[in-house]
Design an enzyme around this catalytic site. Structure first.
Site, mmCIF file in Angstrom:
data_model
loop_
_atom_site.group_PDB
_atom_site.id
_atom_site.type_symbol
_atom_site.label_atom_id
_atom_site.label_comp_id
_atom_site.label_asym_id
_atom_site.label_seq_id
_atom_site.Cartn_x
_atom_site.Cartn_y
_atom_site.Cartn_z
ATOM 1 N N THR A 40 0.817 -1.223 0.000
ATOM 2 C CA THR A 40 0.000 0.000 0.000
ATOM 3 C C THR A 40 0.852 1.276 0.000
ATOM 4 O OG1 THR A 40 -0.023 0.135 2.407
ATOM 5 C CG2 THR A 40 -1.750 -1.211 1.374
ATOM 6 N N ASP A 68 17.049 -0.580 -1.745
ATOM 7 C CA ASP A 68 16.445 -0.444 -0.418
ATOM 8 C C ASP A 68 17.538 -0.012 0.567
ATOM 9 O OD1 ASP A 68 13.816 -1.912 1.263
ATOM 10 O OD2 ASP A 68 15.602 -1.205 2.324
HETATM 11 O O1 LIG Z 1 8.861 8.037 1.260
HETATM 12 P P1 LIG Z 1 8.322 6.656 1.548
HETATM 13 O O2 LIG Z 1 7.531 6.100 0.398
HETATM 14 O O3 LIG Z 1 7.577 6.595 2.838
HETATM 15 O O4 LIG Z 1 9.572 5.671 1.606
HETATM 16 C C1 LIG Z 1 10.736 5.960 2.283
HETATM 17 C C2 LIG Z 1 10.891 5.103 3.492
HETATM 18 O O5 LIG Z 1 11.090 3.719 3.120
HETATM 19 C C3 LIG Z 1 12.273 3.232 3.750
HETATM 20 O O6 LIG Z 1 12.027 2.727 5.006
HETATM 21 P P2 LIG Z 1 11.326 1.311 5.307
HETATM 22 O O7 LIG Z 1 9.886 1.501 5.615
HETATM 23 O O8 LIG Z 1 11.679 0.348 4.220
HETATM 24 O O9 LIG Z 1 11.985 0.914 6.678
HETATM 25 P P3 LIG Z 1 13.468 0.532 7.064
HETATM 26 O O10 LIG Z 1 14.211 1.849 7.213
HETATM 27 O O11 LIG Z 1 13.293 -0.170 8.347
HETATM 28 O O12 LIG Z 1 14.061 -0.325 5.979
HETATM 29 C C4 LIG Z 1 13.121 4.487 3.869
HETATM 30 O O13 LIG Z 1 14.165 4.380 4.811
HETATM 31 C C5 LIG Z 1 12.106 5.529 4.246
HETATM 32 O O14 LIG Z 1 11.845 5.572 5.628
HETATM 33 O O1 LIG Z 2 13.831 3.562 -3.341
HETATM 34 C C1 LIG Z 2 13.474 3.399 -2.154
HETATM 35 C C2 LIG Z 2 12.193 3.779 -1.686
HETATM 36 C C3 LIG Z 2 11.886 3.598 -0.377
HETATM 37 N N1 LIG Z 2 12.777 3.036 0.449
HETATM 38 C C4 LIG Z 2 14.019 2.675 0.035
HETATM 39 O O2 LIG Z 2 14.834 2.179 0.817
HETATM 40 N N2 LIG Z 2 14.322 2.848 -1.268
HETATM 41 MG MG LIG Z 3 13.623 -0.656 3.936
#
Ligand SMILES: O=P(O)(O)OC[C@H]1O[C@H](OP(=O)(O)OP(=O)(O)O)[C@H](O)[C@@H]1O
Ligand SMILES: O=c1cc[nH]c(=O)[nH]1
Ligand SMILES: [Mg+2]
Length: 212
Positions: free
Chosen positions: A109, A201
């Protein structure tokens, strides 16, 4: 009115960012480059901090120097990838307070849910620099900043490595008062909400995991 993001164009930033994007860069290399880039981001994110005069005795005699005014800084790390930027920032400003907000983005989502929140008590009066390597849809950054404002912060900067146009637009709609400082404004999001060209990621590359 919201300002355009500040994009770092320094050759060192562009060089390190290219290494960071390279998918053959190791976990250790990714972590080291993120830390180095965080120092350069901190330099720009703290540009507007207020200074006051300070009398000192230099070896050549008295002079009026400058020091940071007031209650200074609070860094807020959006867990978990935000922690990749935190240590470098603390090297530059060791006295800063630190808040943590745990947010997880749902891969289907692209909405976020909060699993942790811990902010220092004396946030009002401090400049808050919110840290996350990635501004993709902007849902995570906007949700974190809403919580930082609820804690009393008024002067807020969001610092990231990469920003997508979609994330910048979302932040400008939800938090037009927040300055965005980034190492790059990338092209777009792909159909899974990942930044293109991006770096993959960020959390997984920092910590050697695979969460999708
Ligand atoms: O702008 P958005 O669409 O919200 O995406 C960005 C977010 O996604 C990733 O975190 P994630 O939720 O994967 O968590 P993590 O840092 O634990 O990997 C990243 O570090 C941001 O926090
Ligand atoms: O490109 C992306 C988008 C969201 N979170 C990540 O870590 N990478
Ligand atoms: Mg992540």
């Amino acid at each position: 009115m919201s300002a355009s993001p500040i994009v770092l164009t320094h050759p060192l930033v562009r060089h390190k960012l290219t290494r960071l994007r390279d998918k053959t860069t190791s976990t250790a290399g990714f972590r080291r480059l993120t830390r180095e880039l965080s120092l350069l981001l901190a330099y720009e994110a703290t540009r507007d901090l207020a200074l006051v005069p300070r009398d000192i005795c230099a070896p050549s005699g008295p002079m009026v120097g400058e020091e940071l005014d007031g209650k200074k800084l609070c860094f807020v790390s959006i867990l978990r990838a935000g922690n990749g930027l935190l240590d470098g920032m603390l090297d530059l400003v060791p006295s800063a307070r630190v808040g943590h907000i745990g947010l997880k983005r749902d891969h289907d989502t692209l909405e976020v849910s909060e699993y942790y929140f811990n902010m220092p008590g004396d946030v009002p009066g401090r400049t808050c620099i919110v840290l996350d390597p990635m501004l993709a849809t902007g849902h995570s950054a906007a949700a974190a900043i809403t919580r930082v404002k609820e804690a009393g912060a008024r002067d807020i900067v969001f610092a990231c490595l990469l920003a997508a146009p979609e994330g910048v637009a979302h932040m400008q709609e939800k938090h037009p008062d927040v300055r965005i400082v980034t190492c790059s404004l990338d092209k777009k999001l792909d159909e899974n909400g990942y930044i293109v060209p991006g770096l993959g990621d960020a959390g997984d590359r920092l910590f050697g995991t695979r969460d999708r």
